[in-house]
Motif scaffolding. Structure first.
Motif, PDB file in Angstrom:
ATOM      1  N   ASN A 240     -62.264  67.261 101.972  1.00  0.00           N
ATOM      2  CA  ASN A 240     -61.057  66.991 100.871  1.00  0.00           C
ATOM      3  C   ASN A 240     -61.598  67.821  99.556  1.00  0.00           C
ATOM      4  O   ASN A 240     -62.605  67.682  98.984  1.00  0.00           O
ATOM      5  CB  ASN A 240     -61.121  65.445 100.603  1.00  0.00           C
ATOM      6  N   ALA A 241     -60.149  68.680  99.183  1.00  0.00           N
ATOM      7  CA  ALA A 241     -60.817  69.533  97.965  1.00  0.00           C
ATOM      8  C   ALA A 241     -61.056  68.484  96.690  1.00  0.00           C
ATOM      9  O   ALA A 241     -61.739  68.908  95.780  1.00  0.00           O
ATOM     10  CB  ALA A 241     -59.622  70.579  97.788  1.00  0.00           C
ATOM     11  N   GLU A 242     -60.273  67.494  96.411  1.00  0.00           N
ATOM     12  CA  GLU A 242     -60.291  66.731  95.424  1.00  0.00           C
ATOM     13  C   GLU A 242     -61.603  65.938  95.234  1.00  0.00           C
ATOM     14  O   GLU A 242     -62.254  65.952  94.465  1.00  0.00           O
ATOM     15  CB  GLU A 242     -59.277  65.747  95.334  1.00  0.00           C
ATOM     16  N   LEU A 250     -68.844  72.019  88.398  1.00  0.00           N
ATOM     17  CA  LEU A 250     -69.581  72.028  86.990  1.00  0.00           C
ATOM     18  C   LEU A 250     -68.844  71.888  85.861  1.00  0.00           C
ATOM     19  O   LEU A 250     -67.842  72.625  85.650  1.00  0.00           O
ATOM     20  CB  LEU A 250     -70.543  73.166  86.910  1.00  0.00           C
ATOM     21  N   ASN A 251     -68.782  70.785  85.363  1.00  0.00           N
ATOM     22  CA  ASN A 251     -68.122  70.362  83.836  1.00  0.00           C
ATOM     23  C   ASN A 251     -68.928  70.265  82.834  1.00  0.00           C
ATOM     24  O   ASN A 251     -70.227  70.452  82.955  1.00  0.00           O
ATOM     25  CB  ASN A 251     -67.120  69.236  84.289  1.00  0.00           C
ATOM     26  N   ILE A 271     -62.775  80.332  90.761  1.00  0.00           N
ATOM     27  CA  ILE A 271     -61.838  79.483  91.084  1.00  0.00           C
ATOM     28  C   ILE A 271     -61.572  78.353  89.909  1.00  0.00           C
ATOM     29  O   ILE A 271     -62.431  77.384  90.574  1.00  0.00           O
ATOM     30  CB  ILE A 271     -61.424  78.855  92.413  1.00  0.00           C
ATOM     31  N   LEU A 272     -61.090  78.588  88.708  1.00  0.00           N
ATOM     32  CA  LEU A 272     -61.072  77.613  87.692  1.00  0.00           C
ATOM     33  C   LEU A 272     -60.516  76.231  88.176  1.00  0.00           C
ATOM     34  O   LEU A 272     -59.597  76.415  89.074  1.00  0.00           O
ATOM     35  CB  LEU A 272     -60.224  78.050  86.366  1.00  0.00           C
ATOM     36  N   GLY A 273     -61.098  75.129  87.791  1.00  0.00           N
ATOM     37  CA  GLY A 273     -60.545  73.939  88.418  1.00  0.00           C
ATOM     38  C   GLY A 273     -61.094  73.497  89.778  1.00  0.00           C
ATOM     39  O   GLY A 273     -61.005  72.261  90.250  1.00  0.00           O
ATOM     40  N   MET A 274     -61.929  74.461  90.324  1.00  0.00           N
ATOM     41  CA  MET A 274     -62.498  74.008  91.526  1.00  0.00           C
ATOM     42  C   MET A 274     -64.071  74.021  91.369  1.00  0.00           C
ATOM     43  O   MET A 274     -64.484  72.936  91.335  1.00  0.00           O
ATOM     44  CB  MET A 274     -62.123  75.191  92.524  1.00  0.00           C
TER      45      MET A 274
END
Length: 308
Positions: A240-242, A250-251, A271-274
């Motif tokens: 699942n991507a989420e 990494l945040n 891929i930003l957000g990924m």
């Protein structure tokens, strides 16, 4: 009729096919030569030489930097893609590289979706072949530019803690970096779900460790290498991507677990957000654009060593 160029089955010793079998002294020699090429100023070292860029896969960073590198050294380039050549008509790789050799090119830079394709080309040519990425195998010039980028900020690779996070299994970038960094004494930790980072990845080089927790991987890390994760690949593996984002992205909060002077890297395209947030990609610890810039002097060094 003009005789065909002589074919040497073992290829050329000046080829760059992988990091795994590249002598350590050649790795360090290339890094040193790249330093002498920086900043990437034009010169005439390879004037009169012709470099063919044979790309069976789309590419922006790698193709452009090899082309710029060749031209800055005074060489002529010719770009060959599958969609614009006889490859579309079913011409084999061996026929294609032999045709380019017969036409007078002095070296071939090749990107191919099949692992081992550059090795096959080298076995059928008497000119240097440079691997610009082959299937799930290796991407040697990317590993060289990554090491070069790290050494612009750190005194040496030996003893550094490097965390690689993402799709290790399918990443040719990861393979080349694992071989190079391990050879030069870095401590590498791989991180990702078991489907993307199976235990067998740890066997690529001595001293490599695997963890399933990003917090553990980046804690006290000197370098964090994020790797691209394709959503369609996650779906194919029933991931699942989420859930992946929640566990491995990494945040800014996670980045604080690493050392203050940590380097954040990514071979691109990110891929930003990924894999990471925009705050991290464009933050002060990111050297992602610097990696792109360093690709030119490093590939100048690769071409110079192959053709000088």
């Amino acid at each position: 009729m003009t005789a065909s160029p002589r074919i040497r089955r073992d290829g050329s010793s000046r080829s760059l096919l992988d990091i795994e079998h590249l002598p350590t002294e050649r790795i360090t020699g290339l890094l040193k030569l790249a330093q002498s090429m920086r900043p990437a100023k034009a010169n005439s070292l390879l004037r009169g030489k012709t470099v063919a860029l044979l790309f069976y896969e789309p590419s922006t960073r790698t193709r452009v930097s090899f082309e710029l590198a060749a031209k800055k050294l005074g060489a002529t380039t010719t770009v060959v893609t599958a969609a614009e050549s006889s490859i579309e008509k079913g011409e084999s790789l061996v026929d294609t590289v032999r045709t380019l050799r017969a036409a007078g090119v002095d070296a071939i830079v090749i990107r191919h979706p099949a692992s081992g394709a550059p090795h096959l080309a080298a076995r059928n040519l008497d000119i240097p072949v440079i691997n610009a990425g082959d299937g799930m195998h290796e991407h040697p010039s990317q590993a060289l530019l990554d090491a070069f980028t790290i050494l612009r900020h750190k005194k040496q690779l030996r003893g550094l803690r490097v965390a690689m996070i993402g799709d290790i299994l399918h990443s040719r970038v990861a393979r080349s970096n694992i071989h190079l960094l391990g050879r030069l004494g870095a401590r590498v930790t791989l991180c990702g779900p078991v489907e993307l980072a199976p235990d067998l990845c740890a066997t690529l080089a001595e001293g490599v460790e695997i963890t399933r927790h990003i917090e553990q991987a980046i804690r006290n890390a000197d370098v964090i290498m994020m790797l691209r994760v394709q959503k369609e690949r996650l779906a194919g593996l029933q991931l699942n991507a989420e859930d992946y984002v929640a566990r491995y992205q990494l945040n800014a909060e996670r980045l604080r677990l690493a050392r203050r002077e940590v380097l954040v890297m990514h071979p691109g395209p990110a891929i930003l957000g990924m894999e990471l947030t925009s705050e991290v990609e464009y933050g002060p610890q990111s050297v992602i654009l610097e990696q792109v810039a360093n690709g030119v002097p490093v590939r100048m060094a690769v071409l110079a060593q192959a053709l000088k």
